[in-house]
Design an enzyme around this catalytic site. Structure first.
Site, PDB file in Angstrom:
ATOM      1  N   TYR A 142     -27.866 -37.036 -25.988  1.00 61.01           N
ATOM      2  CA  TYR A 142     -26.832 -36.257 -25.277  1.00 61.01           C
ATOM      3  C   TYR A 142     -27.161 -34.769 -25.341  1.00 61.01           C
ATOM      4  O   TYR A 142     -27.124 -34.067 -24.312  1.00 61.01           O
ATOM      5  CB  TYR A 142     -25.464 -36.554 -25.911  1.00 61.01           C
ATOM      6  CG  TYR A 142     -24.302 -35.905 -25.196  1.00 61.01           C
ATOM      7  CD1 TYR A 142     -23.811 -36.431 -24.005  1.00 61.01           C
ATOM      8  CD2 TYR A 142     -23.697 -34.767 -25.717  1.00 61.01           C
ATOM      9  CE1 TYR A 142     -22.738 -35.842 -23.356  1.00 61.01           C
ATOM     10  CE2 TYR A 142     -22.623 -34.174 -25.079  1.00 61.01           C
ATOM     11  CZ  TYR A 142     -22.143 -34.709 -23.897  1.00 61.01           C
ATOM     12  OH  TYR A 142     -21.082 -34.116 -23.253  1.00 61.01           O
ATOM     13  N   LYS A 146     -28.039 -32.220 -22.122  1.00 61.91           N
ATOM     14  CA  LYS A 146     -27.262 -31.016 -21.798  1.00 61.91           C
ATOM     15  C   LYS A 146     -28.129 -29.757 -21.915  1.00 61.91           C
ATOM     16  O   LYS A 146     -27.927 -28.783 -21.173  1.00 61.91           O
ATOM     17  CB  LYS A 146     -26.017 -30.928 -22.687  1.00 61.91           C
ATOM     18  CG  LYS A 146     -25.014 -32.063 -22.451  1.00 61.91           C
ATOM     19  CD  LYS A 146     -24.487 -32.128 -21.007  1.00 61.91           C
ATOM     20  CE  LYS A 146     -23.333 -33.101 -20.843  1.00 61.91           C
ATOM     21  NZ  LYS A 146     -22.825 -33.164 -19.468  1.00 61.91           N
TER      22      LYS A 146
HETATM   23  P1  NDP Z   1     -15.091 -39.291 -19.272  1.00 61.34           P
HETATM   24  O1  NDP Z   1     -15.859 -40.362 -19.953  1.00 61.34           O
HETATM   25  O2  NDP Z   1     -13.616 -39.334 -19.232  1.00 61.34           O
HETATM   26  O3  NDP Z   1     -15.615 -39.071 -17.777  1.00 61.34           O
HETATM   27  C1  NDP Z   1     -16.946 -39.246 -17.400  1.00 61.34           C
HETATM   28  C2  NDP Z   1     -16.917 -39.758 -15.989  1.00 61.34           C
HETATM   29  O4  NDP Z   1     -18.263 -39.894 -15.497  1.00 61.34           O
HETATM   30  C3  NDP Z   1     -16.277 -41.147 -15.896  1.00 61.34           C
HETATM   31  O5  NDP Z   1     -15.381 -41.172 -14.824  1.00 61.34           O
HETATM   32  C4  NDP Z   1     -17.467 -42.049 -15.636  1.00 61.34           C
HETATM   33  O6  NDP Z   1     -17.157 -43.231 -14.935  1.00 61.34           O
HETATM   34  C5  NDP Z   1     -18.327 -41.124 -14.803  1.00 61.34           C
HETATM   35  N1  NDP Z   1     -19.689 -41.639 -14.750  1.00 61.34           N
HETATM   36  C6  NDP Z   1     -20.507 -41.920 -15.790  1.00 61.34           C
HETATM   37  N2  NDP Z   1     -21.646 -42.440 -15.353  1.00 61.34           N
HETATM   38  C7  NDP Z   1     -21.561 -42.491 -13.999  1.00 61.34           C
HETATM   39  C8  NDP Z   1     -22.419 -42.949 -12.980  1.00 61.34           C
HETATM   40  N3  NDP Z   1     -23.625 -43.480 -13.256  1.00 61.34           N
HETATM   41  N4  NDP Z   1     -22.013 -42.857 -11.698  1.00 61.34           N
HETATM   42  C9  NDP Z   1     -20.794 -42.348 -11.396  1.00 61.34           C
HETATM   43  N5  NDP Z   1     -19.927 -41.903 -12.313  1.00 61.34           N
HETATM   44  C10 NDP Z   1     -20.309 -41.985 -13.609  1.00 61.34           C
HETATM   45  O7  NDP Z   1     -15.577 -37.953 -19.988  1.00 61.34           O
HETATM   46  P2  NDP Z   1     -15.119 -36.432 -19.891  1.00 61.34           P
HETATM   47  O8  NDP Z   1     -14.095 -36.209 -18.845  1.00 61.34           O
HETATM   48  O9  NDP Z   1     -14.861 -35.994 -21.263  1.00 61.34           O
HETATM   49  O10 NDP Z   1     -16.506 -35.780 -19.444  1.00 61.34           O
HETATM   50  C11 NDP Z   1     -16.656 -34.983 -18.293  1.00 61.34           C
HETATM   51  C12 NDP Z   1     -17.810 -34.036 -18.505  1.00 61.34           C
HETATM   52  O11 NDP Z   1     -17.507 -33.153 -19.598  1.00 61.34           O
HETATM   53  C13 NDP Z   1     -19.127 -34.710 -18.875  1.00 61.34           C
HETATM   54  O12 NDP Z   1     -20.188 -34.034 -18.226  1.00 61.34           O
HETATM   55  C14 NDP Z   1     -19.233 -34.479 -20.373  1.00 61.34           C
HETATM   56  O13 NDP Z   1     -20.564 -34.502 -20.825  1.00 61.34           O
HETATM   57  C15 NDP Z   1     -18.603 -33.109 -20.489  1.00 61.34           C
HETATM   58  N6  NDP Z   1     -18.123 -32.767 -21.810  1.00 61.34           N
HETATM   59  C16 NDP Z   1     -17.186 -33.555 -22.444  1.00 61.34           C
HETATM   60  C17 NDP Z   1     -16.752 -33.201 -23.713  1.00 61.34           C
HETATM   61  C18 NDP Z   1     -15.756 -34.018 -24.457  1.00 61.34           C
HETATM   62  O14 NDP Z   1     -15.615 -33.822 -25.689  1.00 61.34           O
HETATM   63  N7  NDP Z   1     -15.020 -34.907 -23.811  1.00 61.34           N
HETATM   64  C19 NDP Z   1     -17.260 -31.998 -24.405  1.00 61.34           C
HETATM   65  C20 NDP Z   1     -18.230 -31.247 -23.648  1.00 61.34           C
HETATM   66  C21 NDP Z   1     -18.627 -31.628 -22.408  1.00 61.34           C
HETATM   67  P3  NDP Z   1     -16.994 -44.640 -15.758  1.00 61.34           P
HETATM   68  O15 NDP Z   1     -15.794 -44.454 -16.654  1.00 61.34           O
HETATM   69  O16 NDP Z   1     -16.789 -45.622 -14.685  1.00 61.34           O
HETATM   70  O17 NDP Z   1     -18.257 -44.820 -16.545  1.00 61.34           O
END
Ligand code: NDP
Length: 237
Positions: A142, A146
């Site tokens: 991860y 990033k």
């Molecule tokens: P979630 O897991 O809630 O959301 C991630 C989303 O990405 C989900 O809707 C997931 O769909 C979708 N996704 C993953 N793989 C695919 C794919 N192959 N095609 C289409 N959609 C996909 O996480 P967050 O809202 O927390 O994360 C959002 C962003 O924030 C990410 O980039 C994460 O790295 C970043 N982030 C998050 C942090 C945290 O602590 N939460 C901290 C720092 C950054 P599905 O559920 O169907 O897999």
């Protein structure tokens, strides 16, 4: 607009889609789980849903063919799977890089080509993480994705700037979404992280959304190529 979203829970993509729609934007939400899109559209009927696995290059190309013209793009979708460095498998590595880095490259190419063709410029925000700049236990892949994303943001800013396309990243600390819970629901781990954040709390989804909105808006007209931390001071220490 075009962004990846999430229909249930409090994912950052879902909240961003709803916030942009509230601002009056025409929003297209892209994710791979139809149920999430259905619930999103139920909450906000003006959002256009696109269901595709962003790791599938051909399917993404086809799904986005009729979307546009686009002024603003948020690359939010990401995959996280945690394991100790010595146990990382090729599959976990490939899946992570295909979503967190390669799909961002691909979707941004599609959108930026359109922006260049219309000559109207635009703004792209890549959702990165504090993990791009700080070693976190069990986060080898991860963190690497990033870190790669931050560097890609800078090169995109360099090459797309002449077309008046700004490219920035937002780099949050832990947010208690489904992904946040994966890494930080253990109270001991959470406390260790919290003790290193000067503001003494994790980020709320709204903190991240507000920063995304700022970087998409004219309020950041002269800002491109930055990695904007939303980390409560974590990386200052
Ligand atoms: P979630 O897991 O809630 O959301 C991630 C989303 O990405 C989900 O809707 C997931 O769909 C979708 N996704 C993953 N793989 C695919 C794919 N192959 N095609 C289409 N959609 C996909 O996480 P967050 O809202 O927390 O994360 C959002 C962003 O924030 C990410 O980039 C994460 O790295 C970043 N982030 C998050 C942090 C945290 O602590 N939460 C901290 C720092 C950054 P599905 O559920 O169907 O897999």
């Amino acid at each position: 607009q075009l962004l990846s979203s999430r229909g249930k829970g409090l994912g950052i993509g879902r909240a961003t889609a709803l916030a942009l729609a509230r601002c009056g934007a025409k929003v297209t939400a892209v994710t791979r789980t139809q149920a999430d899109l259905s619930s999103l559209v139920q909450e906000c009927a003006s959002i256009i849903p696109v269901c595709v696995d962003l790791a599938d290059w051909g399917a993404t190309e086809a799904a986005l063919l009729d979307v546009g013209p686009i002024d603003l793009l948020v690359n939010n979708a990401a995959y996280a799977s945690l394991q100790p460095f010595l146990e990382v498998t090729p599959d976990q590595f490939d899946e992570s890089f295909s979503v967190n880095v390669k799909a961002v490259l691909h979707v941004s190419q599609i959108v930026a080509r359109g922006m260049k063709a219309t000559g109207s410029g635009g703004a792209i925000v890549n959702v990165s993480s504090q993990a791009s700049q700080c070693a976190l236990r069990d986060h080898t892949v991860y963190c690497a994705t990033k870190g790669a994303l931050d560097m890609m943001t800078k090169v995109m800013a360099l090459e797309l700037g002449p077309h008046q396309i700004r490219v920035n990243s937002v780099n949050p600390t832990v947010v208690m979404t489904d992904m946040g819970r994966l890494g930080w629901s253990d109270p001991d781990k959470a406390e260790t992280m919290l003790s290193r954040i000067p503001l003494g709390r994790f980020a709320e989804v709204e903190d991240v959304v507000n920063t995304i909105l700022f970087l998409l808006s004219d309020k950041s007209n002269m800002t491109s190529g930055v990695t904007l931390l939303v980390d409560g001071g974590f990386l200052a220490c």
